[in-house]
Design a protein around this motif. Sequence first.
Motif, PDB file in Angstrom:
ATOM      1  N   UNK A   1       3.737  14.761 -15.564  1.00 50.95           N
ATOM      2  CA  UNK A   1       4.720  15.765 -15.177  1.00 50.95           C
ATOM      3  C   UNK A   1       5.836  15.074 -14.396  1.00 50.95           C
ATOM      4  N   UNK A   2       7.058  15.533 -14.605  1.00 51.56           N
ATOM      5  CA  UNK A   2       8.207  14.864 -14.014  1.00 51.56           C
ATOM      6  C   UNK A   2       8.520  15.481 -12.651  1.00 51.56           C
TER       7      UNK A   2
ATOM      8  N   UNK B   1      10.719  16.161  -2.071  1.00 47.13           N
ATOM      9  CA  UNK B   1       9.788  17.107  -1.464  1.00 47.13           C
ATOM     10  C   UNK B   1       8.384  16.534  -1.308  1.00 47.13           C
ATOM     11  N   UNK B   2       7.807  16.022  -2.402  1.00 45.71           N
ATOM     12  CA  UNK B   2       6.449  15.492  -2.334  1.00 45.71           C
ATOM     13  C   UNK B   2       6.390  14.260  -1.441  1.00 45.71           C
ATOM     14  N   UNK B   3       7.401  13.385  -1.544  1.00 50.87           N
ATOM     15  CA  UNK B   3       7.440  12.197  -0.696  1.00 50.87           C
ATOM     16  C   UNK B   3       7.464  12.590   0.775  1.00 50.87           C
TER      17      UNK B   3
ATOM     18  N   UNK C   1      -4.395  16.203  -8.540  1.00 49.26           N
ATOM     19  CA  UNK C   1      -5.174  17.196  -9.277  1.00 49.26           C
ATOM     20  C   UNK C   1      -4.307  18.387  -9.655  1.00 49.26           C
ATOM     21  N   UNK C   2      -3.458  18.835  -8.747  1.00 48.99           N
ATOM     22  CA  UNK C   2      -2.596  19.989  -9.025  1.00 48.99           C
ATOM     23  C   UNK C   2      -1.618  19.678 -10.157  1.00 48.99           C
ATOM     24  N   UNK C   3      -1.021  18.499 -10.112  1.00 51.18           N
ATOM     25  CA  UNK C   3      -0.058  18.135 -11.157  1.00 51.18           C
ATOM     26  C   UNK C   3      -0.716  18.029 -12.519  1.00 51.18           C
ATOM     27  N   UNK C   4      -1.976  17.601 -12.548  1.00 53.48           N
ATOM     28  CA  UNK C   4      -2.662  17.399 -13.828  1.00 53.48           C
ATOM     29  C   UNK C   4      -3.172  18.697 -14.435  1.00 53.48           C
TER      30      UNK C   4
ATOM     31  N   UNK D   1       4.545  22.578  -3.544  1.00 57.70           N
ATOM     32  CA  UNK D   1       4.563  21.500  -4.531  1.00 57.70           C
ATOM     33  C   UNK D   1       5.439  21.850  -5.731  1.00 57.70           C
ATOM     34  N   UNK D   2       5.489  23.136  -6.075  1.00 59.17           N
ATOM     35  CA  UNK D   2       6.280  23.541  -7.244  1.00 59.17           C
ATOM     36  C   UNK D   2       7.753  23.194  -7.086  1.00 59.17           C
ATOM     37  N   UNK D   3       8.226  23.108  -5.852  1.00 60.52           N
ATOM     38  CA  UNK D   3       9.640  22.787  -5.622  1.00 60.52           C
ATOM     39  C   UNK D   3       9.961  21.333  -5.928  1.00 60.52           C
TER      40      UNK D   3
END
Length: 341
Positions: free
Chosen positions: A197-198, A203-205, A274-277, A299-301
């Motif tokens: 997923x791209x 945000x995640x960083x 896990x969420x991204x996968x 995380x969705x952002x």
Amino acid sequence: MEEAKVTFYRFDKCGLFEYGAEESKLGELHDFLNQLMVWVQRNGKPLDETCTYAIEESEDVSRTFCYDIVKNGVTGDFLLTTWNETPSYEGKVAAVNSKGKFGEAKVEFTKLPKDSIPGYATYFWIVPSKNVFASIRFQHVLNGKKNFDKYFKEFISKFSEYVVLGKSETSDFQIIGYAEKEDDDPLNLYAYLKTSILRKPGQTDYIVNNFPKIRKITRHNCLSPKLASSQDLWQKALQGLGLKKQKKLNSDVNFSYEFSFKPSKDELTEMIKEWEANHDSKWDDIGFTLTGEQNPRWLSNSLARDTFELDVKRVNDEVVDAQSILDQVTEKRDLILALLK
């Protein structure tokens, strides 16, 4: 106009590789897509011959077929429509009465038309020039991405134009290697496809870099009656409300919970991975509230994902015309691709 949920993924690796090599020895993404177009259209191939793999008992993926594939000659983009098979038994599909009493709900079987494949359609906009693809969802929660990965990898492995066949007395065909030209000696290669997923940087960083400040985690989840894990969580939630009698989950339910938790950096990284996968539902999300902040950082952002209005045509209630989707994403190409920045 229809609402289309667009999520981008990256092709990390795609091709035929020598063992231990990082770069593909044979094949480029656009080559394999052009070959796929030729293969599915060859000799008036029926739909049931467009699946590229057989199902193993240990696998949790169903059969996938190529319903349609079209290409834009100017941009080089493709729109692939896949048909994902859903379970049936001896030509029938089962449905349970959602209002039935727990443990006694009536199950009814609907007979399928002859030679039909129960399932649902999914759509993928593939942009070779950017080395990315996007799942495009209309009415369904599932986007078929896992099926797409297996479908395309197995095509490269078994049916691409680089396959060299030998004679076999025990099987329909035997692959003895891969070659770019017919007269070349076959090479010992293997097909490899890796996609992810791209994510947009930022945000995640920020969440990972500030993991010691995390004081609370919020989870939005769409519970599905098809998943045993959802049923378990639903029962535990009802018990937490003081309801001792079990009540079966019969339809999708949006479910949210939050708790105080300070994960380690490794735990946080694993949660994000896990969420991204595994997340498919737009509502499924994880938020992290940091010390000194009132609102969660979701995380969705961080994903290259958004919703767009597309003026598409429907073949029927289930299938959207592939060419109309490609025309619309081409018209709004710059706007949608801006998600990658």
